[in-house]
Motif scaffolding. Structure first.
Motif, PDB file in Angstrom:
ATOM      1  N   GLN A  70     -43.042  -3.505 -28.348  1.00  0.00           N
ATOM      2  CA  GLN A  70     -41.586  -3.460 -28.188  1.00  0.00           C
ATOM      3  C   GLN A  70     -40.866  -4.377 -29.173  1.00  0.00           C
ATOM      4  OE1 GLN A  70     -40.802  -4.352 -24.045  1.00  0.00           O
ATOM      5  NE2 GLN A  70     -42.487  -3.033 -23.424  1.00  0.00           N
ATOM      6  N   TRP A  71     -41.426  -5.567 -29.447  1.00  0.00           N
ATOM      7  CA  TRP A  71     -40.715  -6.516 -30.290  1.00  0.00           C
ATOM      8  C   TRP A  71     -41.176  -6.494 -31.748  1.00  0.00           C
ATOM      9  CZ3 TRP A  71     -43.248 -10.265 -32.994  1.00  0.00           C
ATOM     10  CH2 TRP A  71     -44.524 -10.648 -32.551  1.00  0.00           C
ATOM     11  N   ALA A  72     -42.421  -6.122 -32.005  1.00  0.00           N
ATOM     12  CA  ALA A  72     -42.965  -6.232 -33.362  1.00  0.00           C
ATOM     13  C   ALA A  72     -42.800  -4.934 -34.153  1.00  0.00           C
ATOM     14  CB  ALA A  72     -44.439  -6.625 -33.290  1.00  0.00           C
ATOM     15  N   ILE A  73     -41.670  -4.300 -33.991  1.00  0.00           N
ATOM     16  CA  ILE A  73     -41.426  -3.046 -34.705  1.00  0.00           C
ATOM     17  C   ILE A  73     -40.142  -3.156 -35.509  1.00  0.00           C
ATOM     18  CG2 ILE A  73     -42.707  -1.582 -33.111  1.00  0.00           C
ATOM     19  CD1 ILE A  73     -40.040  -0.894 -31.781  1.00  0.00           C
ATOM     20  N   GLY A  74     -40.066  -2.412 -36.550  1.00  0.00           N
ATOM     21  CA  GLY A  74     -38.849  -2.388 -37.358  1.00  0.00           C
ATOM     22  C   GLY A  74     -38.957  -3.271 -38.571  1.00  0.00           C
ATOM     23  N   SER A  75     -37.970  -3.152 -39.415  1.00  0.00           N
ATOM     24  CA  SER A  75     -37.982  -3.921 -40.656  1.00  0.00           C
ATOM     25  C   SER A  75     -36.905  -4.997 -40.694  1.00  0.00           C
ATOM     26  CB  SER A  75     -37.803  -2.963 -41.841  1.00  0.00           C
ATOM     27  OG  SER A  75     -36.581  -2.264 -41.701  1.00  0.00           O
ATOM     28  N   ASP A  76     -36.117  -5.092 -39.656  1.00  0.00           N
ATOM     29  CA  ASP A  76     -35.054  -6.093 -39.620  1.00  0.00           C
ATOM     30  C   ASP A  76     -35.536  -7.310 -38.843  1.00  0.00           C
ATOM     31  OD1 ASP A  76     -32.806  -7.667 -39.075  1.00  0.00           O
ATOM     32  OD2 ASP A  76     -31.481  -5.928 -39.022  1.00  0.00           O
ATOM     33  N   ILE A  77     -35.803  -8.403 -39.561  1.00  0.00           N
ATOM     34  CA  ILE A  77     -36.347  -9.606 -38.927  1.00  0.00           C
ATOM     35  C   ILE A  77     -35.390 -10.187 -37.894  1.00  0.00           C
ATOM     36  CG2 ILE A  77     -35.560 -11.257 -40.662  1.00  0.00           C
ATOM     37  CD1 ILE A  77     -38.953 -11.267 -38.775  1.00  0.00           C
ATOM     38  N   ASN A  78     -34.092  -9.981 -38.060  1.00  0.00           N
ATOM     39  CA  ASN A  78     -33.134 -10.499 -37.080  1.00  0.00           C
ATOM     40  C   ASN A  78     -33.275  -9.788 -35.734  1.00  0.00           C
ATOM     41  OD1 ASN A  78     -31.877 -12.410 -38.853  1.00  0.00           O
ATOM     42  ND2 ASN A  78     -30.892 -10.677 -39.855  1.00  0.00           N
ATOM     43  N   ILE A  79     -33.512  -8.489 -35.771  1.00  0.00           N
ATOM     44  CA  ILE A  79     -33.728  -7.730 -34.530  1.00  0.00           C
ATOM     45  C   ILE A  79     -35.052  -8.145 -33.895  1.00  0.00           C
ATOM     46  CG2 ILE A  79     -34.149  -5.415 -33.592  1.00  0.00           C
ATOM     47  CD1 ILE A  79     -32.149  -4.373 -35.723  1.00  0.00           C
ATOM     48  N   ILE A  80     -36.076  -8.325 -34.717  1.00  0.00           N
ATOM     49  CA  ILE A  80     -37.382  -8.759 -34.224  1.00  0.00           C
ATOM     50  C   ILE A  80     -37.260 -10.146 -33.583  1.00  0.00           C
ATOM     51  CG2 ILE A  80     -39.705  -9.443 -34.930  1.00  0.00           C
ATOM     52  CD1 ILE A  80     -39.535  -7.157 -37.035  1.00  0.00           C
ATOM     53  N   ASN A  81     -36.581 -11.063 -34.261  1.00  0.00           N
ATOM     54  CA  ASN A  81     -36.394 -12.420 -33.714  1.00  0.00           C
ATOM     55  C   ASN A  81     -35.655 -12.382 -32.382  1.00  0.00           C
ATOM     56  OD1 ASN A  81     -37.710 -13.599 -35.866  1.00  0.00           O
ATOM     57  ND2 ASN A  81     -35.841 -14.242 -36.902  1.00  0.00           N
ATOM     58  N   LYS A  82     -34.643 -11.545 -32.282  1.00  0.00           N
ATOM     59  CA  LYS A  82     -33.890 -11.421 -31.023  1.00  0.00           C
ATOM     60  C   LYS A  82     -34.798 -10.932 -29.902  1.00  0.00           C
ATOM     61  CE  LYS A  82     -29.931  -9.967 -28.554  1.00  0.00           C
ATOM     62  NZ  LYS A  82     -30.544 -10.263 -27.286  1.00  0.00           N
ATOM     63  N   SER A  83     -35.657  -9.978 -30.206  1.00  0.00           N
ATOM     64  CA  SER A  83     -36.575  -9.447 -29.200  1.00  0.00           C
ATOM     65  C   SER A  83     -37.567 -10.513 -28.729  1.00  0.00           C
ATOM     66  CB  SER A  83     -37.338  -8.243 -29.752  1.00  0.00           C
ATOM     67  OG  SER A  83     -36.450  -7.204 -30.063  1.00  0.00           O
ATOM     68  N   ILE A  84     -38.100 -11.296 -29.668  1.00  0.00           N
ATOM     69  CA  ILE A  84     -39.022 -12.382 -29.309  1.00  0.00           C
ATOM     70  C   ILE A  84     -38.271 -13.431 -28.486  1.00  0.00           C
ATOM     71  CG2 ILE A  84     -40.617 -14.148 -30.138  1.00  0.00           C
ATOM     72  CD1 ILE A  84     -40.705 -12.570 -32.816  1.00  0.00           C
ATOM     73  N   LYS A  85     -37.059 -13.722 -28.917  1.00  0.00           N
ATOM     74  CA  LYS A  85     -36.224 -14.701 -28.217  1.00  0.00           C
ATOM     75  C   LYS A  85     -36.003 -14.278 -26.762  1.00  0.00           C
ATOM     76  CE  LYS A  85     -32.594 -16.342 -30.433  1.00  0.00           C
ATOM     77  NZ  LYS A  85     -31.222 -16.574 -30.969  1.00  0.00           N
ATOM     78  N   ASP A  86     -35.721 -13.002 -26.541  1.00  0.00           N
ATOM     79  CA  ASP A  86     -35.496 -12.494 -25.181  1.00  0.00           C
ATOM     80  C   ASP A  86     -36.719 -12.704 -24.294  1.00  0.00           C
ATOM     81  OD1 ASP A  86     -32.930 -11.727 -25.885  1.00  0.00           O
ATOM     82  OD2 ASP A  86     -33.446  -9.615 -26.192  1.00  0.00           O
ATOM     83  N   ILE A  87     -37.900 -12.559 -24.858  1.00  0.00           N
ATOM     84  CA  ILE A  87     -39.129 -12.792 -24.098  1.00  0.00           C
ATOM     85  C   ILE A  87     -39.249 -14.275 -23.747  1.00  0.00           C
ATOM     86  CG2 ILE A  87     -41.663 -12.745 -24.191  1.00  0.00           C
ATOM     87  CD1 ILE A  87     -41.346 -10.266 -26.081  1.00  0.00           C
TER      88      ILE A  87
END
Length: 162
Positions: free
Chosen positions: A115-132
Motif C-alpha cells: 500500500q505504501w511502497a508504490i508510486g514514483s512520488d516520494i512525497n506520497i510514499i512518505n505520507k503513507s509511511i507517516k500514516d502508519i
C-alpha cells in the motif's frame, strides 16, 4: 507446511546466520532475544523488498515464538535500503526507542508494504509511511524532523556500506 518452514529455518540458520566472524559487530537498528543466545540471526533487509516482507509476514512470528522467545536465538534487523522509500521508512522506524514497539511498527510496515511502497512520488510514499507510524504514537513533527535528518540518513547508509 509448518514442519517445512521449521526445516527451512534450521537450514537457514546453519548455513548463513550462525555467529560468524564474517558478519562482525555492525551497528544494529533493532534486535530482540537473549543477548547470549547460541545463534544470532542477522537479517539485512530493505523495507521495500517483497521478499523481506514475505519473510517477516510469513516466517518471523513462528521464528520468534519457537526460537527467540525461548532464548535459543537473538534476532537482529539490519537496515539495507535499496531505494529512497526504504531509506525513509527506516528513518521513521528509528523514531521509536522501545524495541517491542519498533518490531510492531516494522511488522506493520511490512504488512502494508504493497500500500505504501508504490508510486514514483516520494512525497506520497512518505505520507503513507507517516500514516502508519502515527498509529504507533510517533508525532508528526518527529517524523518530519527525522526525514530531514542527514545524520540519521548517513548512519543508515554507512551501516549498509559496512
Amino acid at each position: 507446511m509448518l514442519k517445512m518452514i521449521k526445516n527451512y529455518i534450521k537450514i537457514f540458520f546453519l548455513f548463513i546466520f550462525i555467529k560468524s566472524p564474517v558478519f562482525g559487530n555492525e551497528n544494529v537498528s533493532l534486535n530482540i532475544g537473549k543477548k547470549n543466545a547460541g545463534i544470532t540471526v542477522k537479517v539485512f533487509s530493505s523495507l521495500t523488498c517483497p521478499h523481506c516482507a514475505n519473510f517477516h509476514n510469513k516466517i518471523f512470528d513462528s521464528l520468534k515464538k519457537e526460537y527467540i522467545d525461548t532464548g535459543k536465538v537473538k534476532f537482529e534487523h539490519h537496515s539495507f535500503p535499496l531505494d529512497l522509500a526504504a531509506l525513509n521508512a527506516e528513518k521513521i522506524l528509528r523514531t521509536l526507542k522501545n524495541t517491542e514497539q519498533s518490531f510492531e511498527l516494522l511488522g506493520e510496515i511490512y504488512k502494508k508494504q504493497d500500500q505504501w511502497a508504490i508510486g514514483s512520488d516520494i512525497n506520497i510514499i512518505n505520507k503513507s509511511i507517516k500514516d502508519i507510524a502515527l498509529k504507533f504514537g510517533v508525532k508528526e513533527s518527529q517524523i518530519d524532523e527525522v526525514l530531514k535528518d542527514e545524520k540519521i540518513q548517513d548512519q543508515i547508509l554507512n551501516e549498509r556500506i559496512h
